[in-house]
Motif scaffolding. Structure first.
Motif, PDB file in Angstrom:
ATOM      1  N   PHE A 151      17.495  21.621  46.248  1.00 50.68           N
ATOM      2  CA  PHE A 151      16.707  20.628  46.989  1.00 50.68           C
ATOM      3  C   PHE A 151      17.629  19.510  47.495  1.00 50.68           C
ATOM      4  O   PHE A 151      18.593  19.135  46.813  1.00 50.68           O
ATOM      5  N   ALA A 152      17.314  18.965  48.666  1.00 51.13           N
ATOM      6  CA  ALA A 152      17.975  17.737  49.123  1.00 51.13           C
ATOM      7  C   ALA A 152      17.284  16.591  48.397  1.00 51.13           C
ATOM      8  O   ALA A 152      16.063  16.445  48.472  1.00 51.13           O
ATOM      9  N   VAL A 153      18.070  15.793  47.658  1.00 51.15           N
ATOM     10  CA  VAL A 153      17.474  14.758  46.812  1.00 51.15           C
ATOM     11  C   VAL A 153      17.800  13.365  47.352  1.00 51.15           C
ATOM     12  O   VAL A 153      18.966  13.053  47.616  1.00 51.15           O
ATOM     13  N   ALA A 154      16.756  12.534  47.487  1.00 52.86           N
ATOM     14  CA  ALA A 154      16.932  11.113  47.778  1.00 52.86           C
ATOM     15  C   ALA A 154      16.697  10.367  46.471  1.00 52.86           C
ATOM     16  O   ALA A 154      15.663  10.555  45.821  1.00 52.86           O
ATOM     17  N   SER A 163      18.885  18.960  42.500  1.00 55.70           N
ATOM     18  CA  SER A 163      20.018  19.252  43.398  1.00 55.70           C
ATOM     19  C   SER A 163      20.588  20.631  43.077  1.00 55.70           C
ATOM     20  O   SER A 163      20.923  21.391  43.981  1.00 55.70           O
ATOM     21  N   LEU A 223      12.183  12.944  46.731  1.00 51.50           N
ATOM     22  CA  LEU A 223      12.547  11.602  46.264  1.00 51.50           C
ATOM     23  C   LEU A 223      12.449  11.542  44.742  1.00 51.50           C
ATOM     24  O   LEU A 223      11.494  12.066  44.159  1.00 51.50           O
ATOM     25  N   LYS A 243      21.772  13.275  47.772  1.00 55.92           N
ATOM     26  CA  LYS A 243      22.294  13.321  49.155  1.00 55.92           C
ATOM     27  C   LYS A 243      22.108  11.972  49.839  1.00 55.92           C
ATOM     28  O   LYS A 243      22.763  11.681  50.828  1.00 55.92           O
ATOM     29  N   GLU A 244      21.167  11.173  49.301  1.00 47.25           N
ATOM     30  CA  GLU A 244      20.804   9.918  49.983  1.00 47.25           C
ATOM     31  C   GLU A 244      20.394   8.913  48.907  1.00 47.25           C
ATOM     32  O   GLU A 244      19.770   9.301  47.909  1.00 47.25           O
ATOM     33  N   ARG A 272       8.300  10.557  55.047  1.00 51.68           N
ATOM     34  CA  ARG A 272       9.731  10.679  54.713  1.00 51.68           C
ATOM     35  C   ARG A 272      10.053  11.812  53.737  1.00 51.68           C
ATOM     36  O   ARG A 272      11.159  12.327  53.759  1.00 51.68           O
ATOM     37  N   TRP A 273       9.130  12.143  52.836  1.00 49.23           N
ATOM     38  CA  TRP A 273       9.509  13.079  51.769  1.00 49.23           C
ATOM     39  C   TRP A 273       8.496  14.199  51.583  1.00 49.23           C
ATOM     40  O   TRP A 273       7.282  14.007  51.710  1.00 49.23           O
ATOM     41  N   GLY A 298      11.769  20.119  52.685  1.00 45.60           N
ATOM     42  CA  GLY A 298      12.291  18.795  53.031  1.00 45.60           C
ATOM     43  C   GLY A 298      12.817  18.082  51.797  1.00 45.60           C
ATOM     44  O   GLY A 298      12.941  18.670  50.713  1.00 45.60           O
ATOM     45  N   THR A 299      13.115  16.798  51.963  1.00 41.95           N
ATOM     46  CA  THR A 299      13.771  16.011  50.904  1.00 41.95           C
ATOM     47  C   THR A 299      12.800  15.667  49.769  1.00 41.95           C
ATOM     48  O   THR A 299      11.628  15.388  50.002  1.00 41.95           O
TER      49      THR A 299
END
Ligand code: NDP
Length: 324
Positions: A170-173, A166, A149, A191-192, A210-211, A146-147
């Protein structure tokens, strides 16, 4: 040599001329060409925290340049090297000077693709970001979980952490107080964008999950809120205190969601971790990101720049050209 020097009877450093013969004894003498400005440097330059644990002290927790001599016979003269932390500016004279003398164990030969200026665009902040990414991976975090943070995302540690994560898939917030810097963070791979205010509200023991993981440089209420918003089994690498030294948290995330809090220190990190972090940076950090995050100032400009950094007016990393 020119140096930012904190004399025995002073609370604030000044840039002055220091006789090279007053350098302490040690193993490796380095001709320093570049240093950098980290959060801790800014606190020391402005006298906001007692970073120097003895005086007189030369400030600067980072140094890069070339070896002049090594009494252990390990490093040859002319080798490009980097030194991060290890007591620089605290118990050993640091990198805001044209020469340093340090134990051989602290000196890392620069990976071939980095110049001394590149090494300082990374600096302690970037090397710490690499330590945080390794801590999460060693704890088993994978892109498919998952994301991830990153807090304080436009700062030094944050910028490099966003880039490394990234690039590793990894999807990075990216959490920031400067949402107008969205483009800067997206260019580093975020990404966010998360508005920092979402992490500064009244603490609830458990929030919406969330993360999967987080790198936190802020501490205080932000870290407490991040913990409460982690997925079940989430991992948080905590390394900073830009928002406070306290942790007004609940135990609920730990005992009800199995959240892990992983402490990350760069100053006393053993040599093998220093080397593996620099390898990670060499393999993963894109040259264009390094260019994107770095700006350069002269030795004379470090104090004014430090004030801007503590005021939240600097993004990315600041290289100090020691010769300039
Ligand atoms: P920077 O000043 O470059 O970045 C810090 C970032 O944190 C800022 O850019 C800002 O990001 C955010 N921030 C600043 N003030 C606050 C606040 N009051 N509340 C919430 N967020 C805030 O510092 P570095 O990246 O060099 O260092 C970050 C932290 O990590 C520092 O506390 C430093 O001491 C620590 N550190 C610890 C190390 C260790 O060995 N444990 C090693 C290196 C650093 P934005 O505007 O995007 O929100």
């Amino acid at each position: 040599m020119r140096a930012w020097y904190l004399s025995e009877d002073a609370d604030h450093p000044e840039m002055t001329s220091v006789d090279e013969s007053s350098l302490p004894d040690g193993e490796v003498t380095i001709a320093v060409t570049h240093s950098s400005i980290n959060y801790k440097d800014a606190l020391a330059l402005l006298g906001k925290a007692p970073i120097a644990r003895k005086k007189p002290m030369v400030l600067g927790i980072d140094a890069a340049g070339t070896v002049l001599s090594d009494t252990t016979g390990t490093l040859t003269a002319g080798t490009p090297v980097v030194v991060n932390g290890g007591g620089l500016s605290e118990t050993r004279w640091g990198g805001y000077a044209e020469r340093i003398v340090v134990p051989a164990d602290l000196v890392i030969p620069l990976p071939g693709r980095f110049s001394p200026a590149d090494a300082m665009a990374i600096g302690t902040a970037g090397y710490t970001a690499a330590l945080c990414v390794s801590a999460l991976e060693e704890a088993g975090v994978k892109p498919e979980d998952g994301t991830v943070l990153v807090t304080g995302a436009t700062g030094g540690v944050g910028s490099v952490a966003v880039s490394l994560l990234s690039k590793k898939g990894f999807a990075v917030a990216a959490a920031t107080g400067r949402t107008d810097e969205r483009d800067y963070l997206v260019d580093l791979g975020a990404k966010e964008i998360v508005d920092r205010s979402e992490l500064q509200g009244k603490l609830r023991p458990l929030g919406k999950q969330r993360w999967a993981a987080a790198v936190d440089v802020v501490g205080g209420t932000v870290l407490a809120n991040v913990l409460s918003m982690m997925n079940y089994g989430g991992k948080v690498a905590a390394t900073g205190l830009a928002g406070g030294m306290d942790l007004p948290a609940s135990v609920a995330p730990f005992i009800l969601r199995g959240v892990h809090l992983l402490g990350v220190d760069s100053v006393q990190a053993p040599r093998e971790k220093r080397e593996s972090s620099w390898r990670l940076l060499e393999e993963v950090l894109p040259p264009e990101h390094l260019k994107h995050i770095a700006s350069t100032v002269s030795l004379a400009e470090v104090k004014d720049t430090a004030a801007k950094l503590l005021d939240g007016k600097i993004k990315g990393r600041v290289v100090v050209s020691v010769a300039a």
